[in-house]
Scaffold this motif. Structure first.
Motif, short mmCIF file in Angstrom:
data_model
loop_
_atom_site.label_atom_id
_atom_site.label_comp_id
_atom_site.label_asym_id
_atom_site.label_seq_id
_atom_site.Cartn_x
_atom_site.Cartn_y
_atom_site.Cartn_z
N PHE A 110 -5.06 -2.12 2.10
CA PHE A 110 -5.53 -1.97 3.48
C PHE A 110 -4.92 -3.05 4.37
CE2 PHE A 110 -9.75 0.03 1.89
CZ PHE A 110 -9.20 1.30 1.94
N LEU A 111 -4.91 -4.28 3.87
CA LEU A 111 -4.37 -5.39 4.67
C LEU A 111 -2.89 -5.19 4.91
CD1 LEU A 111 -6.12 -8.53 3.09
CD2 LEU A 111 -6.52 -7.55 5.35
N LEU A 145 -1.22 -2.41 4.97
CA LEU A 145 -0.96 -1.28 5.87
C LEU A 145 -1.61 -1.48 7.24
CD1 LEU A 145 -1.61 1.67 3.36
CD2 LEU A 145 0.61 0.86 4.18
N ARG A 146 -2.34 -2.60 7.37
CA ARG A 146 -3.06 -2.88 8.62
C ARG A 146 -3.95 -1.69 8.98
NH1 ARG A 146 0.70 -6.49 6.78
NH2 ARG A 146 0.57 -8.38 8.01
N THR A 147 -4.69 -1.21 7.98
CA THR A 147 -5.58 -0.07 8.16
C THR A 147 -6.74 -0.47 9.08
OG1 THR A 147 -5.03 0.57 5.92
CG2 THR A 147 -6.92 1.67 6.89
#
Lengths: 235, 226
Positions: free
Chosen positions: A133-134, A136-138
């Motif tokens: 997540f980090l 991919l900057r989700t």
């Protein structure tokens, strides 16, 4: 009373489609499904947020929801009664001794279960996915949606736990619903009433029906769960 | 701000990371050339993964400066691939949301995973999972790719296939910074070597020079046992 009498009576009542029994069963299901549905809709995102983010008040929410896990239903019922009784702050709603009050009571009872169990499930998954997540900057919203979507099989178990708690609840719904015939009488309060009247066979028959409902819901959820698992394998 | 030239893609100055009173990176100064393939070497716990993760923004620095491409132009592949519990195709679309179906199929073909597109990502073999993670990272055409021991748990066949994909990505202009504990692999792939020991960057040299004779005695000893 013969051992098989309650079973025979339960079967006869179901086969006869006894209107009163049908209304009790349908009200029980409507109240519990509504309460559980609302608790899941609100509880799951809260569980996902609690597992994914640190924010002020997080520990307060966790502590309160964990405390409510062990809250006796009669205390919850009493608390809600005070709030919605005519003299209470929400008396103007006029929902005391209605099915809405029963839904509210069951909702308050199962919301902490939905929050606490989903937080556990999401936390495990979130720990695994956080680097992804980090990287991919989700967004926060996407994280929550992914966590819910990825946990769907575990969430069925949580829904079942909530339903089990809701449908079997008696103290709170008795206090805020009043066990009024044709209005707020549900399976558990009907069983309590028949027992107090000494109609043990009828009470046991209602108990058998309640067990049958719980079994049916379990079988249905197991089928949904298997379908999800098959979809995941064939996805 | 550091003035990063057209030649460099990553530059750090006095990069320091401290966690729980322990210094994980100690004033690291490095310059990574655009289009290069840099190998981070060092013992376990030396700070290689911490450096990768800090450069990529997964860990916050305590002090110092980092200059590099924007976050969306960087990708990372982890030692153990992190894959969603869904089909390989759906996982790929999650990590590369804008990828058209045609490109998706081309990437799966590139990795030799056409037959596994609709297989659950967690049911793929270790090598297939790593290939999926790699094409997921490469599909958005990052200018900088971090690889954290991408072949450490893989067999010879999968390692060779992954190395070929790394080689292809590098040939297409992607700057790659990777870690490895495999000397043969490091020698096959690296142009530049950074040697880290206890959070300090002890050597930064061309790979051929480093493998011929490291200047630092700790690096020399490390290489003898790699």
């Amino acid at each position: 009373m013969e051992f098989m009498d309650p079973l025979k009576l339960a079967f006869a009542m179901l086969m006869a489609l006894d209107p009163e029994l049908m209304s009790i069963i349908s009200l029980s299901l409507v109240v519990s499904f509504t309460a559980v549905g609302a608790a899941l809709v609100i509880g799951l995102p809260i569980g996902a947020l609690l597992s994914s983010y640190r924010f002020p008040g997080r520990w307060a929410i966790i502590t309160v929801s964990n405390t409510f896990l062990g809250m006796p239903p009669v205390v919850v019922g009493l608390f809600i009664y005070v709030l919605i009784s005519r003299a209470g702050p929400f008396g103007w709603l006029g929902i005391l001794y209605t099915s809405y009050a029963m839904m509210l009571a069951q909702f308050v009872l199962v919301l902490p279960i939905s929050i606490a169990l989903s937080r556990q499930v999401f936390e495990t998954l979130n720990n695994e996915y956080t680097p992804l997540f980090l990287s991919l900057r989700t967004s926060k919203l996407n994280r929550v949606l992914v966590l819910i979507s990825e946990s769907r099989i575990a969430l069925i178990t949580i829904a079942l736990a909530c339903f089990g708690r809701a449908i079997s609840e008696v103290g709170a719904v008795m206090i805020v619903g009043g066990n009024i015939r044709h209005s707020t009488r549900v399976m558990t309060t009907a069983i309590g009433l028949e027992t107090s009247r000494g109609e043990l066979a009828k009470a046991l028959a209602l108990g058998v029906v309640l067990l049958a409902i719980a079994l049916s819901v379990n079988i249905a959820s197991q089928m949904i769960r298997s379908k999800f698992e098959r979809n995941i394998i064939n996805d | 701000m550091i003035d990063i030239s057209n030649i460099l893609i990553v530059q750090t100055r006095d990069l320091t990371v401290v966690r729980n009173g322990k210094t994980l990176l100690d004033r690291v100064n490095l310059d990574i050339e655009r289009g290069s393939l840099t190998m981070l070497l060092g013992h376990n716990g030396a700070g290689k993964s911490v450096l990768l993760r800090t450069l990529h923004g997964l860990m916050t620095k305590t002090d110092g400066q980092i200059n590099g491409p924007p976050a969306k132009r960087q990708k990372i592949v982890f030692q153990k691939p992190i894959l969603l519990r869904r089909s390989a195709r759906k996982h790929f679309h999650f990590v590369c949301p804008g990828c058209p179906d045609k490109d998706t199929e081309a990437w799966f073909a590139h990795a030799g995973l056409q037959a596994q597109m609709d297989t659950h990502a967690h049911q793929l073999s270790g090598g297939e999972q790593q290939k999926l993670a790699l094409i997921g990272a490469l599909a958005s055409q990052p200018s900088l790719l971090f690889l954290d021991e991408p072949t450490s748990h893989l067999d010879y066949e999968s390692t060779t296939a992954i190395e070929q994909m790394i080689h292809d990505a590098h040939a297409n202009g992607t700057t790659i910074i990777m870690t490895s504990h495999n000397r043969a692999q490091a020698e096959r792939l690296a142009q530049q070597v950074l040697f880290i020991h206890e959070g300090q960057l002890l050597e930064s040299r061309a790979a051929a020079d480093f493998f011929h004779k490291p200047t630092d005695p700790i690096a020399d000893n490390f290489l003898n046992h790699l």
